[in-house]
Design an enzyme around this catalytic site. Structure first.
Site, mmCIF file in Angstrom:
data_model
loop_
_atom_site.group_PDB
_atom_site.id
_atom_site.type_symbol
_atom_site.label_atom_id
_atom_site.label_comp_id
_atom_site.label_asym_id
_atom_site.label_seq_id
_atom_site.Cartn_x
_atom_site.Cartn_y
_atom_site.Cartn_z
ATOM 1 C CG ASN A 69 4.479 -1.645 5.259
ATOM 2 O OD1 ASN A 69 5.303 -2.031 5.852
ATOM 3 N ND2 ASN A 69 3.567 -2.628 5.044
ATOM 4 C CG ASP A 80 -5.148 5.777 2.601
ATOM 5 O OD1 ASP A 80 -5.164 5.575 3.719
ATOM 6 O OD2 ASP A 80 -4.264 6.583 2.150
ATOM 7 C CB CYS A 107 -3.714 1.771 7.217
ATOM 8 S SG CYS A 107 -3.299 3.312 8.159
ATOM 9 N NE ARG A 108 -4.558 1.560 1.822
ATOM 10 C CZ ARG A 108 -4.392 2.223 0.886
ATOM 11 N NH1 ARG A 108 -5.284 2.170 -0.206
ATOM 12 N NH2 ARG A 108 -3.320 3.137 0.591
ATOM 13 C CB SER A 109 0.292 -3.452 2.904
ATOM 14 O OG SER A 109 1.154 -2.813 3.485
ATOM 15 C CB CYS A 119 -1.111 -0.159 1.091
ATOM 16 S SG CYS A 119 -0.214 0.043 2.757
HETATM 17 P P1 4NP Z 1 -1.943 2.973 4.190
HETATM 18 O O1 4NP Z 1 -2.556 4.393 4.678
HETATM 19 O O2 4NP Z 1 -1.193 3.351 2.747
HETATM 20 O O3 4NP Z 1 -2.996 2.022 4.038
HETATM 21 O O4 4NP Z 1 -0.607 2.474 5.197
HETATM 22 C C1 4NP Z 1 -1.695 5.618 4.795
HETATM 23 C C2 4NP Z 1 -0.726 5.652 5.710
HETATM 24 C C3 4NP Z 1 -0.174 6.845 6.135
HETATM 25 C C4 4NP Z 1 -0.361 7.688 4.907
HETATM 26 C C5 4NP Z 1 -1.038 7.592 3.951
HETATM 27 C C6 4NP Z 1 -1.914 6.441 3.791
HETATM 28 N N1 4NP Z 1 0.573 8.826 5.154
HETATM 29 O O5 4NP Z 1 0.176 9.954 4.581
HETATM 30 O O6 4NP Z 1 1.337 9.130 6.113
#
Ligand code: 4NP
Length: 151
Positions: free
Chosen positions: A11, A121, A13-15, A8
């Site tokens: 790294n 997201d 939240c989702r992955s 994702c």
């Molecule tokens: P992820 O979510 O891609 O599912 O881990 C996010 C986590 C952090 C950020 C964006 C998306 N960020 O902008 O810090």
């Protein structure tokens, strides 16, 4: 051994959820699962507390995972690379240098018939977003695990 990488943006939240969920459904002697982000904002950090919480609610402990950034050697290391959304897909595709690397990359939800192709997201949303994401990822991992466990 089949090696699967979940990708994702952050790294956190989702992955990490995808890594924890798929790991829980496969035989660890035959399938290795890892996760990475296309961005390096949170390298070395544990998953977002909301991802840790929703995983815990479903009986999974993902708190020992640590964030890392995707790198080109992952194309050699992994057999299957699942991305959460189309931005992840294009970011990863720009790093490929041949067709066999491209062929390893697919949108996670494309393994299902859910009619939705992206895991949204949840970073800027509320806790309910994490439960929604958990369910989508779980459905996709069910399909992936069934095919891997039959190999
Ligand atoms: P992820 O979510 O891609 O599912 O881990 C996010 C986590 C952090 C950020 C964006 C998306 N960020 O902008 O810090």
């Amino acid at each position: 051994m089949t090696k699967v990488l979940m990708v994702c943006l952050g790294n956190i939240c989702r992955s990490p959820l995808a890594e924890g969920i798929l790991t829980s459904k496969v035989n660890p002697a035959h399938v290795f699962v890892d996760s990475a982000g296309t961005a390096g904002y949170h390298v070395g950090h544990p998953p977002d507390p909301r991802s840790i919480a929703v995983a815990g609610k479903h009986g999974l402990d993902i708190s020992n995972q640590r964030c890392r950034k995707f790198n080109k050697s992952d194309f050699d290391e992994f057999d299957l690379i699942y991305v959460m959304d189309k931005a992840n897909y294009s970011d990863i595709l720009t790093m490929t240098s041949n067709q066999s690397q491209k062929d390893k990359v697919s949108l996670l939800l494309d393994v299902t018939n859910m009619g939705q192709s992206e895991v949204p997201d949840p970073y800027y949303g509320g806790d309910e977003g994490f439960e929604n994401v958990y369910q989508m990822i779980n459905d996709a991992c069910e399909v992936i695990a069934a095919s891997l466990n039959n190999d």
